[in-house]
Design a protein around this motif. Structure first.
Motif, PDB file in Angstrom:
ATOM      1  N   ALA A 164      82.948  87.393 -35.382  1.00 38.05           N
ATOM      2  CA  ALA A 164      83.477  88.481 -35.681  1.00 38.05           C
ATOM      3  C   ALA A 164      83.668  88.163 -37.244  1.00 38.05           C
ATOM      4  CB  ALA A 164      84.868  88.805 -35.118  1.00 38.05           C
ATOM      5  N   THR A 165      83.347  89.141 -37.999  1.00 32.25           N
ATOM      6  CA  THR A 165      83.544  89.050 -39.406  1.00 32.25           C
ATOM      7  C   THR A 165      84.263  90.164 -39.784  1.00 32.25           C
ATOM      8  OG1 THR A 165      81.286  90.171 -40.017  1.00 32.25           O
ATOM      9  CG2 THR A 165      81.211  87.498 -39.831  1.00 32.25           C
ATOM     10  N   TYR A 166      84.913  90.022 -41.059  1.00 32.80           N
ATOM     11  CA  TYR A 166      85.623  91.027 -41.636  1.00 32.80           C
ATOM     12  C   TYR A 166      84.779  91.335 -43.149  1.00 32.80           C
ATOM     13  CZ  TYR A 166      89.414  93.520 -44.389  1.00 32.80           C
ATOM     14  OH  TYR A 166      89.746  94.596 -44.747  1.00 32.80           O
ATOM     15  N   ASN A 167      84.732  92.740 -43.191  1.00 31.50           N
ATOM     16  CA  ASN A 167      83.924  93.082 -44.775  1.00 31.50           C
ATOM     17  C   ASN A 167      84.872  93.048 -45.886  1.00 31.50           C
ATOM     18  OD1 ASN A 167      81.589  93.366 -43.101  1.00 31.50           O
ATOM     19  ND2 ASN A 167      82.042  95.372 -42.632  1.00 31.50           N
ATOM     20  N   ILE A 168      84.501  92.315 -47.068  1.00 35.90           N
ATOM     21  CA  ILE A 168      85.276  92.145 -48.029  1.00 35.90           C
ATOM     22  C   ILE A 168      84.574  93.261 -48.973  1.00 35.90           C
ATOM     23  CG2 ILE A 168      86.305  90.580 -50.044  1.00 35.90           C
ATOM     24  CD1 ILE A 168      86.179  88.367 -47.669  1.00 35.90           C
ATOM     25  N   ARG A 169      84.908  94.319 -49.524  1.00 36.72           N
ATOM     26  CA  ARG A 169      84.210  95.104 -50.279  1.00 36.72           C
ATOM     27  C   ARG A 169      84.346  94.683 -51.857  1.00 36.72           C
ATOM     28  NH1 ARG A 169      81.427  98.680 -47.494  1.00 36.72           N
ATOM     29  NH2 ARG A 169      82.287  98.874 -45.297  1.00 36.72           N
TER      30      ARG A 169
END
Length: 171
Positions: A164-169
């Motif tokens: 699982a990865t979180y998108n850092i915009r």
């Protein structure tokens, strides 16, 4: 010497993907960092030496259009030793490509590069391949993967698992 040719080949092979005639505008809609965790079960050659794999997944992604993303991937996967074997790890340096069917939903992709082995004598690493299939939305990616490093001395370091990865915009 094999590593030098592999890195040169990857650089030349992936360079057309990054070539643009116009300026690239990196913004929150087309570019971001991905940071997350992976957990897997060793298979193949390393099944006898390791019982579990836990990793950190780091990526920088650029979307050409809403369906096609490319980028660079790295991180670290630790293989926990079993039966008096020591822990060892893989640090990948790879390019990746992903295809998103819709803005939220199914995606598939793969990483291709070099996996540097740590904690292993007489083996520096080899070709790294990491195909994935999963679900994504604006903030998260949840996926299943198969990771294989075709290391020197005819050793394949393989695992299957989830991540699982979180998108850092970018702002």
């Amino acid at each position: 010497m094999k590593k030098v040719f592999l890195i040169i080949g990857l650089t030349l092979g992936l360079s057309p993907l990054f070539a643009q005639e116009e300026d690239i505008d990196l913004n929150a809609d087309n570019s971001w960092l991905k940071a997350g965790l992976t957990a897997g079960i060793p298979v193949g050659d390393v099944d006898d030496a390791s019982s579990f794999a836990l990793g950190l997944d780091l990526r920088g992604q650029y979307l050409f259009n809403p369906n096609l993303g490319i980028g660079l991937a790295s991180g670290y996967t630790n293989y926990f030793g079993k039966d008096d074997n020591d822990d060892f790890g893989i640090v990948p340096l790879a390019g990746f490509i992903r295809y998103y069917f819709t803005p939220d939903g199914l995606f598939f992709g793969t990483d291709l590069g070099y996996g540097f082995l740590t904690g292993v004598d007489d083996n520096e690493g080899g070709l790294y391949v990491n195909p994935q299939i999963g679900y994504h939305n604006r903030d998260w990616n949840i996926y299943a993967y198969y990771q294989n490093t075709f290391a020197e001395n005819d050793i394949d370091v393989q695992s299957v698992g989830i991540g699982a990865t979180y998108n850092i915009r970018f702002k």
